[in-house]
Design an enzyme around this catalytic site. Structure first.
Site, PDB file in Angstrom:
ATOM      1  CB  CYS A 195      -0.913  -0.010   1.222  1.00 38.12           C
ATOM      2  SG  CYS A 195      -1.981   1.436   1.368  1.00 38.12           S
ATOM      3  CB  CYS A 241      -6.894  -0.477   6.763  1.00 37.61           C
ATOM      4  SG  CYS A 241      -6.303  -0.674   5.078  1.00 37.61           S
TER       5      CYS A 241
END
Length: 355
Positions: free
Chosen positions: A97, A194
Site C-alpha cells: 500500500c 485496514c
RNA sequence: UGGGGCAUGGUGCAAUGGCAGCACACCGGACUUUGAAUCCGUGGAUCUAGGUUCGAAUCCUGGUGCCCCAG
C-alpha cells in the site's frame, strides 16, 4: 526554517495522533501545509476516521482534501493481497500500500500539484548523502520504528518524502498532541490490516476469495494425518494459534504445501533456518555491501534483526546467510537490510533455506 | 456373555482415602500500521447407580462404554 517558508507540503492525514502531530510540526516549520485524507476501505456501518481528520485540519487551520480511492485500493492492494495468498505466500499489504498508494499515486498527485514534498506520520528518519540522495534510517524511537514499511519504496519516492516524527518518541508525540490540545490526542494505535478491521480473516476471505478456503489435511513431518485445515491461506509459517491440535507441546506451521493442499506442522525446534533467499533487492544506498560484510536483516516487521552476510546471485536474487538461525522465515514477507540505523534496502522473501 | 485392563475439562496425562493439578487446545487481554511469534489471564472434568467411610477420582458391588489376550 526559512528555507521551508511558504513551500507547499502535503501531509497524509489519517485522523490519528501521529499524522496529526506530523502536520502540526510541518506547519510550525513554516510550510504551507495541505492535508489529504484517503478513503481506502470502509465497512458498512463502521465509523470512519474522516471526521477525526477533518477536526484536526480545522483545528490546525489547514485545508483538507478527501480522495476517494476505495476502488483503486481494492483493485490494487486488496487484489495484490489475494493474489499473493493464492500463490501460497504471506503478503504484507501495508508495504505494498505504501508503494502503490501513499508513496505512489498520492505522491504523484502531490508533485503534480506543485507540493515540494509529501509528509506522513511514519516513525523513520531521512538523511541525504553527499550527492543529495535520500537515505532511510530507523526512527529515534526504536520500539516504534517503521522503516520496515518504507523500505520497499524507490529512492525517488524517498526524495520527496518528509517524516516530521523522525526524532520523536511515541510518548513525545502524544505529549505534543496533549500540549496543543489536538482533537486526536487520544486516538488508538492503528493495528489490524485496514481492510480486515473488525472482521476476522475467515470472514474476509469467505466474502472476497472463497476459493482460497479449500479444506485439506494437516500432517506431521512423518506424513501422519492429524486433522483438517480450513484453507492454507488462513495460515502462515511459524503460526501456532488456530491449528487446533492437542499434543504434549504446541504445534507450529512448518510448511504450506500447495500442490497437495497440505498443512505441515511440527514442533518449534523444526522451524529455524539459517539462510533466506529473496527476490531482487531494492537498494536504498549507493554503495552496496560486499559479500563478506556483516549487515543486519529483519524478516518480519516486528522481528528482531540478526546479523547476516548477503550474496547477490546472477539472477539478481539474494541469499542472506544468517549468523544465527531464525524461525518463521516466510515467503511473501519483506526482508529489510540494515547497517546500524541505516536501512540499506529490502527484498521480498522467496524461501527459507538451511545452508 | 472366557480372562484381563481402562474410564478424570475439548485432547493427553497427574492426584492410591483428605481442598482434583499439569500440558496442549479453546477463549480473553497485552504487544503489533501483515494473518504471526511471545507474554499475561479466565473458564471448563472425576462414565453411571448403589455401598463402605468423618471423608471416595481413589476401596466394594451392579450397569454402561472402550482396549488387550485367548477363542
Amino acid at each position: 526554517m526559512n528555507k521551508s517558508a511558504g513551500k507547499k507540503a502535503w501531509v497524509a492525514l489519517s485522523g490519528g495522533v501521529d499524522s496529526s502531530v506530523a502536520a502540526f510540526l510541518l506547519k510550525e516549520a513554516g510550510y504551507a501545509v495541505e492535508a489529504v485524507y484517503l478513503r481506502l476501505w470502509e465497512l458498512p456501518g463502521q465509523q470512519t476516521s474522516l471526521q477525526a481528520a477533518q477536526a484536526v485540519a480545522d483545528y490546525l487551520g489547514i485545508p483538507l482534501s478527501v480522495f476517494d480511492w476505495r476502488q483503486i485500493f481494492k483493485n490494487q492492494v486488496v487484489e495484490h493481497y489475494l493474489t499473493a495468498l493464492a500463490r501460497n505466500r504471506t503478503p504484507n499489504p501495508c508495504v505494498y500500500c505504501n508503494q502503490v498508494i501513499k508513496w505512489g499515486r498520492l505522491l504523484e498527485q502531490a508533485l503534480e500539484n506543485r507540493a515540494a514534498l509529501l509528509a506522513s506520520g511514519h516513525y523513520a528518519r531521512l538523511e541525504y548523502d553527499a550527492a543529495g540522495l535520500p537515505l532511510l534510517y530507523k526512527a529515534a524511537d526504536a520500539s516504534k520504528d517503521q522503516s520496515y514499511f518504507l523500505a520497499a519504496l524507490p529512492r525517488t519516492s524517498l526524495a520527496a518524502m518528509c517524516l516530521p516524527l523522525a526524532a520523536y518518541t511515541k510518548a513525545e508525540v502524544r505529549s505534543i498532541a496533549a500540549e496543543i490540545n489536538l482533537p486526536s490526542r487520544q486516538s488508538q494505535e492503528s493495528e489490524d490490516l485496514c481492510f480486515l478491521a473488525g472482521k476476522d480473516q475467515v470472514a474476509f476471505l469467505r466474502e472476497h476469495a472463497p476459493h482460497l478456503l479449500e479444506p485439506g489435511p494437516i500432517e506431521d513431518l512423518h506424513g501422519k494425518e492429524l486433522g483438517q485445515h480450513q484453507g492454507l491461506a488462513l495460515y502462515t509459517i511459524g503460526q501456532r494459534k488456530g491449528i487446533g491440535l492437542s499434543a504434549s507441546q504446541p504445534y507450529y506451521v512448518l510448511a504450506k504445501e500447495q500442490t497437495t493442499n497440505t498443512l505441515r506442522v511440527g514442533w518449534s525446534d523444526a522451524l529455524p533456518r539459517n539462510a533466506v533467499q529473496t527476490g531482487p533487492v531494492n537498494w536504498l544506498v549507493s554503495q552496496l555491501p560486499g559479500a563478506q560484510d556483516l549487515v543486519e536483516v529483519k524478516i518480519r516487521s516486528a522481528a528482531r534483526p540478526v546479523q547476516a552476510r548477503c550474496k547477490i546471485l546472477s539472477t539478481g536474487d539474494m541469499i542472506a546467510k544468517l549468523e544465527k538461525p531464525l524461525r518463521d522465515i516466510t515467503a511473501g514477507q519483506l526482508l529489510t537490510l540494515y547497517q546500524g540505523q541505516l536501512c540499506l534496502g529490502s527484498a521480498e522473501i522467496q524461501a527459507a533455506l538451511n545452508l
